[in-house]
Design a protein around this motif. Structure first.
Motif, short mmCIF file in Angstrom:
data_model
loop_
_atom_site.label_atom_id
_atom_site.label_comp_id
_atom_site.label_asym_id
_atom_site.label_seq_id
_atom_site.Cartn_x
_atom_site.Cartn_y
_atom_site.Cartn_z
N PHE A 123 0.84 -1.21 0.00
CA PHE A 123 0.00 0.00 0.00
C PHE A 123 0.87 1.26 0.00
O PHE A 123 0.62 2.20 -0.76
N CYS A 141 2.60 1.66 -3.44
CA CYS A 141 1.67 2.21 -4.45
C CYS A 141 1.43 3.69 -4.20
O CYS A 141 1.48 4.51 -5.13
N ARG A 192 -5.63 -4.00 -0.64
CA ARG A 192 -4.58 -3.02 -0.90
C ARG A 192 -4.95 -2.13 -2.08
O ARG A 192 -4.77 -0.90 -2.03
N LEU A 243 -7.86 0.37 -1.12
CA LEU A 243 -7.35 1.44 -0.26
C LEU A 243 -6.46 2.39 -1.05
O LEU A 243 -6.52 3.61 -0.86
N SER A 244 -5.64 1.85 -1.93
CA SER A 244 -4.77 2.67 -2.77
C SER A 244 -5.59 3.59 -3.67
O SER A 244 -5.29 4.78 -3.81
#
Length: 372
Positions: free
Chosen positions: A46, A49, A188, A191-192
């Motif tokens: 995360f 990114c 991930r 959320l990214s």
């Protein structure tokens, strides 16, 4: 007007990944659990990114706030594909248009004035920008960057290799493929996506307009925590060529720290910052404007507004004198024009002007607290 066509690929990606993250991940956590290695790997991915977007896509390529070694650019290019937010070329092109035409509903790709939903994700769900999908005339400089063009040409392959390859590889190595795909793959990615999208939506709605009211951008320290420092968005929109967003030492801006840290290692160079005096003048101008609005309805408005303007004009004059002396002193130090600079008349004058400016700042602040 007829709405543009839905981009079903984008809709499918956002819906499917969100459902897995919102339903499958919690269910797996309850029924099976995630261990510390899986959680740690998800957090690392995360961060990778997020930093690839903020330090790479945004501050390096879109705004050219610093230069970077090819190895770091390559790392950011791969991380950007892992973040699944289009190629560097396309992302930067959209972002430069956003800055040039911010809040113009007809031009700004993700104008906040079209509402939270549109600026957050809606602009990507329909072909609002179809006429610009192959127009990269505003990023000709990036077309000279071999890594940018390599990523652009191989973007689909890189997104598949990273978004499937990394979770699967870790899952096979660690021994739990399903956990890895759910946590490092789906959660991930969601959320990214949405922490980055917050910069286009929440950062134009929630927070303070510290430096300018000419656009909707806001400064929000809480939001900066989730966006790797991008929450200081009002500052960024007026000083977009600064490699920092959080300019105070206490402001949370890990992207700034990464860029500066890499500078010590020789991986970044030509870091650009905005002149201190211009930043301070922009901040003071906003304070003046807000207090003028407050005093406008006061019974003694005319008298108080005149005094407020006088305090402001005096402060600006002393600020100009101080920063002129500071620039002169720095130039003398750099060129070694004075043998003992610390004991020189120039240094004495610098401290005197600094003290006068600080005293006027106190006078200005006292007037505001007393009357506004």
């Amino acid at each position: 007007m007829k709405k543009p066509k839905i981009i079903w690929l984008n809709v499918s990606v956002f819906v499917i990944t969100f459902l897995f993250a919102a339903i499958a991940v919690p269910y797996r956590a309850i029924t099976h659990g995630f261990d510390s290695a899986e959680i740690t790997m998800a957090i690392i991915c995360f961060i990778y990114c997020g930093m690839s977007i903020t330090a790479g896509y945004h501050r390096l390529w879109s705004h050219k706030t610093y230069q970077a070694h090819w190895s770091l650019r390559l790392i950011f290019a791969i991380g950007g594909a892992f973040a699944l937010q289009n190629s560097i070329l396309h992302w930067s092109s959209d972002h430069r248009i956003h800055h040039k035409h911010v809040d113009n509903n007809d031009v700004d790709p993700y104008s906040a004035k079209r509402g939270f939903w549109y600026s957050h994700i809606g602009w990507m769900l329909r072909e609002y920008q179809a006429h610009r999908y192959n127009n990269y005339s505003n990023v000709r400089d990036l077309q000279k960057d071999g890594i940018v063009m390599w990523q652009h040409k191989n973007y689909l392959l890189l997104t598949i290799a990273t978004n499937f390859g990394i979770p699967i590889a870790f899952g096979l190595w660690h021994g739990d493929l399903i956990n890895s795909i759910l946590l490092i793959g789906f959660l991930r990615l969601v959320l990214s996506h949405h922490t980055t999208f917050f910069i286009n939506s929440l950062a134009h709605i929630w927070g303070k307009q510290t430096y300018t009211e000419k656009n909707t951008a806001r400064d929000n320290g809480f939001l900066a925590f989730f966006t790797f420092g991008e929450g200081y968005h009002n500052y960024h929109h007026i000083f977009e060529n600064d490699y920092r967003n959080g300019i105070r030492w206490w402001q949370f801006d890990p992207t700034k720290w990464l860029i500066k840290g890499c500078n010590f290692l020789g991986l970044t160079y030509q870091l650009r910052t905005s002149p201190e005096d211009k930043v301070e003048k922009a901040r003071l101008a906003m304070i003046l404007k807000k207090n003028q609005q407050k005093l406008a309805t006061h019974p003694n408005a005319e008298e108080l507004l005149a005094k407020l303007q006088h305090e402001y004009d005096t402060l600006i004059a002393k600020l100009n004198d101080f920063y002129a002396a500071k620039k002169q002193l720095l130039a003398a130090k750099k060129q070694k024009l004075v043998a003992d600079i610390e004991q020189s008349e120039m240094m004495k004058q610098y401290h005197e002007l600094k003290q006068r400016m600080l005293e006027q700042q106190q006078s200005w602040q006292f007037f505001i607290e007393k009357h506004a």
